[in-house]
Design a protein around this motif. Structure first.
Motif, PDB file in Angstrom:
ATOM      1  N   SER A 149       2.377   8.097  11.777  1.00 12.73           N
ATOM      2  CA  SER A 149       2.716   7.669  10.635  1.00 12.73           C
ATOM      3  C   SER A 149       2.483   6.288  10.542  1.00 12.73           C
ATOM      4  O   SER A 149       2.014   5.714   9.554  1.00 12.73           O
ATOM      5  CB  SER A 149       3.998   8.291  10.073  1.00 12.73           C
ATOM      6  N   VAL A 154      -0.129   3.327   8.254  1.00 11.53           N
ATOM      7  CA  VAL A 154       0.233   2.277   7.432  1.00 11.53           C
ATOM      8  C   VAL A 154      -0.482   0.890   7.775  1.00 11.53           C
ATOM      9  O   VAL A 154      -0.402   0.706   8.647  1.00 11.53           O
ATOM     10  CB  VAL A 154       1.633   1.870   7.537  1.00 11.53           C
ATOM     11  N   LEU A 214      13.395   7.541   0.745  1.00  9.43           N
ATOM     12  CA  LEU A 214      12.585   7.255  -0.508  1.00  9.43           C
ATOM     13  C   LEU A 214      12.359   5.887  -0.739  1.00  9.43           C
ATOM     14  O   LEU A 214      11.582   5.373  -1.508  1.00  9.43           O
ATOM     15  CB  LEU A 214      12.859   8.133  -1.573  1.00  9.43           C
ATOM     16  N   LEU A 228       9.382   3.746  -0.177  1.00  9.13           N
ATOM     17  CA  LEU A 228       8.394   3.592  -1.240  1.00  9.13           C
ATOM     18  C   LEU A 228       8.413   2.519  -2.455  1.00  9.13           C
ATOM     19  O   LEU A 228       7.530   2.141  -2.975  1.00  9.13           O
ATOM     20  CB  LEU A 228       8.281   5.024  -2.032  1.00  9.13           C
ATOM     21  N   VAL A 234       4.437   1.184  -1.677  1.00 12.73           N
ATOM     22  CA  VAL A 234       4.041   2.612  -1.561  1.00 12.73           C
ATOM     23  C   VAL A 234       3.034   3.117  -0.561  1.00 12.73           C
ATOM     24  O   VAL A 234       3.259   4.079  -0.308  1.00 12.73           O
ATOM     25  CB  VAL A 234       3.525   2.905  -3.096  1.00 12.73           C
ATOM     26  N   ARG A 235       2.477   2.173   0.099  1.00 14.44           N
ATOM     27  CA  ARG A 235       1.711   2.293   1.313  1.00 14.44           C
ATOM     28  C   ARG A 235       2.531   2.777   2.728  1.00 14.44           C
ATOM     29  O   ARG A 235       1.897   3.202   3.653  1.00 14.44           O
ATOM     30  CB  ARG A 235       0.685   1.054   1.687  1.00 14.44           C
ATOM     31  N   TRP A 257       4.072   5.677   2.251  1.00  8.09           N
ATOM     32  CA  TRP A 257       4.065   6.993   2.271  1.00  8.09           C
ATOM     33  C   TRP A 257       4.111   7.842   3.329  1.00  8.09           C
ATOM     34  O   TRP A 257       4.637   8.887   3.631  1.00  8.09           O
ATOM     35  CB  TRP A 257       3.212   7.355   1.116  1.00  8.09           C
ATOM     36  N   PRO A 258       3.270   7.343   4.607  1.00 11.11           N
ATOM     37  CA  PRO A 258       3.129   8.263   5.755  1.00 11.11           C
ATOM     38  C   PRO A 258       4.494   8.432   6.687  1.00 11.11           C
ATOM     39  O   PRO A 258       4.600   9.343   7.367  1.00 11.11           O
ATOM     40  CB  PRO A 258       2.273   7.493   6.677  1.00 11.11           C
ATOM     41  N   ILE A 291       7.194   9.231   5.028  1.00  8.40           N
ATOM     42  CA  ILE A 291       8.140  10.142   4.112  1.00  8.40           C
ATOM     43  C   ILE A 291       8.041  11.545   4.974  1.00  8.40           C
ATOM     44  O   ILE A 291       9.050  12.232   5.187  1.00  8.40           O
ATOM     45  CB  ILE A 291       7.817  10.143   2.761  1.00  8.40           C
TER      46      ILE A 291
END
Length: 186
Positions: A60, A64, A129, A132, A136-137, A139-140, A142
């Motif tokens: 993850s 990013v 969360l 984010l 938002v990048r 996200w991996p 999450i």
């Protein structure tokens, strides 16, 4: 340190309330909250879980963009600091005490393993969360947080204790921080 106290306070209150019941000892209340040493097999399973948790964390982070990991509020360049490492460990232990020890224990006892573990995993995901909101990048991270919550919930349920999960959670977070800080190549 503040997060550790905030995560542990509800569990401490739960243990105190449960131990005041006439039919329950303090030790029994602690076991309900997942506070016990656990078996050697539980620590073995924790070590087994460390491998996929570390691999998923590494993957993850590799997804990013590097400039995101260097942003203020995201950067863990100070990971070599003992204070930062201690904060990472305390947060992981606090999360295990609250999410797996208290919530996981209550949800699984009331809803069964499937629904109870799913619910504690979703609740565990909610504060994560906030990543984010930073970018938002991120996200991996999450899905990894959700999977880690589920796996650590399984370990808590199968072993009856949160301690092995807290140890593997702390180690995985430290390792992810070392990778993100660039101390180990991604």
């Amino acid at each position: 340190m503040t997060e550790f106290v905030l995560f542990c306070a509800p569990t401490l209150i739960y243990v105190v309330v449960q131990s005041r019941r006439s039919d329950r000892s303090a030790g029994a209340a602690m076991r309900l909250a997942g506070v016990s040493r656990g078996s050697l097999a539980a620590y073995g399973w924790a070590l087994v879980l460390f491998v996929p948790l570390l691999a998923a964390g590494w993957l993850s982070l590799a997804l990013v963009p590097a400039e995101v990991l260097e942003q203020p509020g995201v950067s863990v360049a100070a990971m070599s600091s003992v204070g930062v490492a201690a904060a990472v460990v305390l947060r992981a232990v606090g999360e295990e005490v609250f999410f797996r020890g208290l919530l996981g224990g209550v949800f699984i006892r009331r809803l069964g393993f499937g629904w109870g573990n799913l619910l504690q995993s979703v609740v565990f995901l909610v504060p994560h969360l906030a990543l984010l909101a930073v970018d938002v990048r991120l996200w991996p991270l999450i899905p990894v947080q959700f999977a880690a919550g589920w796996l650590l919930g399984w370990l808590r349920h199968s072993s009856g204790t949160l301690v092995p999960g807290a140890a593997v959670h702390a180690l995985a977070n430290l390792a992810a921080g070392v990778v993100a800080a660039g101390l180990l190549p991604v």
